[in-house]
Motif scaffolding. Structure first.
Motif, short mmCIF file in Angstrom:
data_model
loop_
_atom_site.label_atom_id
_atom_site.label_comp_id
_atom_site.label_asym_id
_atom_site.label_seq_id
_atom_site.Cartn_x
_atom_site.Cartn_y
_atom_site.Cartn_z
N ASP A 321 -72.68 75.08 -4.13
CA ASP A 321 -73.51 76.33 -3.79
C ASP A 321 -73.67 75.36 -2.18
OD1 ASP A 321 -73.58 77.61 -6.27
OD2 ASP A 321 -75.25 76.83 -7.11
N LYS A 325 -72.34 77.72 1.33
CA LYS A 325 -73.87 78.80 1.50
C LYS A 325 -73.86 77.84 2.80
CE LYS A 325 -76.06 80.72 -2.33
NZ LYS A 325 -77.41 80.39 -3.12
N LYS A 328 -70.36 78.89 5.39
CA LYS A 328 -71.14 80.69 5.61
C LYS A 328 -72.13 80.64 6.84
CE LYS A 328 -71.58 85.44 3.63
NZ LYS A 328 -71.60 85.85 2.70
N CYS A 349 -76.76 84.32 4.62
CA CYS A 349 -75.98 84.38 3.52
C CYS A 349 -76.24 83.90 2.50
CB CYS A 349 -75.92 82.46 4.52
SG CYS A 349 -75.51 83.31 6.06
N GLY A 350 -77.91 84.11 1.84
CA GLY A 350 -77.79 83.91 0.05
C GLY A 350 -78.61 82.49 0.42
N ILE A 351 -79.47 82.37 0.51
CA ILE A 351 -80.45 81.03 1.40
C ILE A 351 -81.75 81.69 1.58
CG2 ILE A 351 -80.38 79.22 2.96
CD1 ILE A 351 -77.42 78.83 3.99
N TYR A 394 -65.82 75.95 5.43
CA TYR A 394 -66.24 77.59 4.48
C TYR A 394 -64.40 77.90 4.85
CZ TYR A 394 -67.37 82.53 4.06
OH TYR A 394 -67.75 83.33 2.98
#
Length: 704
Positions: A321, A325, A328, A349-351, A394
């Motif tokens: 994870d 992340k 990315k 980036c989903g963080i 990545y």
């Protein structure tokens, strides 16, 4: 003094502070030969600097950047200091401020306002006055009347490359009232130009590619931070590592790899190398000691994730994870050209912010969370190269795991993506890097290719669940790169492709060239320009072979860079003979630091009078030409056949006599010349005035 007296190497807030004065080594800072802005990738610039002799430049102490050099009497208001990421610009700012606070230097300055761009960015949408802006960052400034001449003020804008303001110097309104409320962009541009507080000093630092965001006419001095020279590299490792035997072993290992030793010009890379090699060479570590950039950075990443496990952080934050992340984020922002990130960038980036805090705690030496003066969070990777490595990792992992598409223009959906091989992805990445004008994907490409080597695949398995799938042959990628080397006409891009082959473990092209050079058939060869590199130990004997090539029918060579070779006048005489030949089509000739004197100038003047002369650019900087040499050269400039557009004569020992000769030549044949560089020559005020009149009269770009 409290804020700037300590240095945190590699970390933002964690770790034991080190007193800056105990470890600071005076970095190599020079007055730049010109205000020219380089858009090359920074690794290219470092490699160029590594071949430059230290004696070619006049170093300037950090504390003296606002002081004129001998012979310079013009006051210096605005200084632009450029240097690649991690080279020491911010540390130089810190040292300047600390020396001032300790009353050691620059005591004529009463107030210093350090305003990093990464913090100014957080206020880009605000409307306020200059006084209000300063009060936000410095509460004590509310009681100070900085608009009067009572105080000498210095504003320091650190990190121009991190700026997210438009900086519309030519469109913004003119503002002279510091109490008027307006946008932060208008405040900054007017402050830098000198409409606001014209008596204030301005110091701006920037990575080279962003330095042209400030118009050159606003800058009175351009300096450059060069980082560590070779003796300073060794000094760093001996200071950093207490075991001197181990320090010597590390230094010896780094010297065995030219690409690694060159990168040690950057202090941050020295720290990365010391971190990795100190552990690997002092303990019973298994595996190959890093010899390439990719190996060094992968070991560094593994080392940091191992630290996480030793500290027993939250188990729900997995390696996969965290790295995917962060990777990315690194990739998306690298494509955009950003090195500083804000909360909105992380969310894309989903963080979330909570995760970011955890990541910052896990990987302090990779990803940093900082609180600025404005008390908002900003994020960055410790160094641009770490961002490039994670971005490459990545892309590599997403392909290996068949998880997503990366190059969206080529792969429009997942099903199409899965039809392509890893070689296709590599070839696409090669094309993207070659298409980039500033080479910002060069190091990313080296990392991406290096990660596909089998030894790296085994190494990556140490990152738990990250790597799946079979090993891959790189033969198609290697052949594709070799083909590109044969056809591209950019020496810098060719050099990067050679580095890519080295990352892939292929040395066949290098071995072919070595065998060819040993054969003694240089004058018979048809080499691409990528195979002519300067600083190659060429003397007048090699010039004879080059002259033969210039006379070939027809000669396709357009640019020849012989910088830092010991040609002397005899070699230049031979080259000039080739320039006169009607088959010669050479347009750019660089003879910087080649031992040329007035005799060589006479030969070049004769070549400039040839019918017709194809030469458009001539660089003779750092040669002992003197007034006699320049006067002889001017005889060629006056001739109607001369087509020269750019002439560089920096550090050539020219005085007023040579200036007069140049003036006469320009007045007799001003049609073609559009740029003249005369940096670091000994002109009087009257000569400078004469050259400025010429500049205005003929719209000539003159650099002095």
């Amino acid at each position: 003094m409290k804020k700037f007296e300590c240095l945190y190497e590699g970390t933002a807030q964690q770790g034991n502070p080190t007193l800056l004065n105990e470890i600071y080594t005076e970095l190599y800072i020079t007055e730049s030969e010109s205000g020219e802005i380089s858009n090359e990738h920074e690794v290219r610039q470092i490699e160029t600097q590594s071949r430059r002799a230290a004696t070619e430049d006049t170093p300037i102490k950090c504390s003296d950047i606002f002081k004129p050099l001998p012979g310079q009497d013009k006051p210096i208001r605005t200084v632009l200091t450029k240097g690649v990421a991690g080279i020491g610009k911010t540390v130089s700012v810190q040292k300047f401020i600390l020396d001032w606070a300790e009353e050691k230097e620059n005591q004529d300055v009463q107030l210093i306002f350090p305003l990093p761009f990464r913090e100014i960015n957080l206020m880009k949408d605000e409307t306020l006055s200059l006084s209000e802006l300063l009060h936000v960052f410095f509460h004590e400034s509310k009681e100070i009347e900085i608009s009067s001449d009572k105080y000498k003020v210095l504003f320091i804008f650190d990190g121009l490359d991190e700026c997210r303001l438009p900086l519309n110097f030519h469109q913004n309104e003119i503002l002279r009232d510091q109490t008027k409320e307006t946008s932060v962009d208008v405040l900054l541009t007017n402050l830098i130009v000198g409409n606001l507080l014209p008596s204030a000093l301005i110091w701006i630092t920037s990575r080279p590619a962003a330095a042209d965001l400030v118009p050159s006419e606003c800058v009175h001095r351009v300096t450059e931070v060069r980082g560590f020279n070779d003796p300073q590299k060794e000094e760093y490792f001996r200071k950093r590592i207490s075991d001197q035997s181990l320090a010597n072993t590390i230094i010896s290992h780094l010297k065995l790899s030219r690409s690694l030793y060159i990168m040690c010009h950057i202090p941050v890379f020295c720290w990365i190398s010391a971190t990795v090699l100190e552990k690997m060479l002092s303990e019973a570590e298994t595996g190959e000691i890093p010899k390439t950039l990719t190996q060094m950075y992968t070991h560094f990443l593994i080392l940091q994730t191992n630290i996480k496990h030793e500290k027993d952080y939250e188990q729900n934050v997995t390696d996969e994870d965290m790295i995917l992340k962060l990777g990315k984020l690194a990739f998306q922002q690298l494509v955009k050209g950003n090195v500083i990130f804000y909360e909105e960038d992380l969310r894309e980036c989903g963080i979330d912010v909570t995760e970011a805090s955890v990541y910052s705690g896990l990987c302090t030496q990779i990803f940093r969370e900082e609180f600025g003066l404005y008390q908002k969070k900003v994020f960055c990777f410790v160094h641009l190269s770490i961002q490039e490595h994670l971005a490459a990792l990545y892309v590599h992992l997403f392909y290996k795991n068949n998880s997503s598409q990366v190059f969206s223009r080529e792969f429009s959906d997942l099903s199409m993506f899965l039809k392509y091989t890893l070689s296709d992805v590599h070839q696409r990445a090669v094309d993207e890097a070659l298409e980039s004008k500033n080479g910002h994907l060069d190091l990313f490409l080296r990392f991406l290719l290096g990660l596909s080597v089998e030894s790296h695949q085994i190494l990556l398995q140490g990152l738990r669940t990250l790597t799946r799938g079979n090993f891959h042959s790189n033969e198609k990628t290697i052949e594709y790169i070799k083909e590109k080397i044969r056809i591209i006409d950019s020496p810098e891009k060719s050099i990067n492709l050679f580095h890519c082959l080295n990352e892939l473990g292929d040395r066949s092209v290098v071995e072919e060239m070595q065998q060819f050079l040993k054969s003694g058939k240089l004058c018979e060869a048809k080499l691409s320009c990528s195979q002519w590199l300067h600083d190659c130990g060429i003397t007048d004997g090699g010039c004879a072979a080059l002259t033969s090539a210039l006379k070939s029918n027809p000669s396709h060579l357009r640019e020849l860079d012989l910088t830092d070779n010991k040609l002397g006048d005899l070699g230049v005489n031979r080259l000039s003979d080739g320039l006169k030949d009607p088959h010669c089509n050479l347009e750019i000739l660089k003879l910087r630091h080649c031992g040329v004197t007035d005799e060589g100038c006479a030969a070049l003047a004769s070549a400039l009078r040839s019918n017709p002369s194809p030469l458009r650019q001539l660089n003779l900087s750092i040669n002992d030409l003197g007034d006699k040499g320049v006067t002889l050269l001017c005889a060629g400039l006056k001739h109607p056949h001369c087509q020269l557009e750019i002439l560089k004569l920096s550090r050539c020992g020219v005085t007023d006599e040579g200036c007069a000769a140049l003036t006469s030549a320009l007045r007799s044949n001003p049609e073609h010349l559009r740029e003249l560089s005369l940096f670091a020559n000994n002109f009087s005020d009257s000569a400078v005035k004469m050259l400025r009149e010429l500049k205005n009269e003929y719209k000539l770009e003159t650099r002095m």
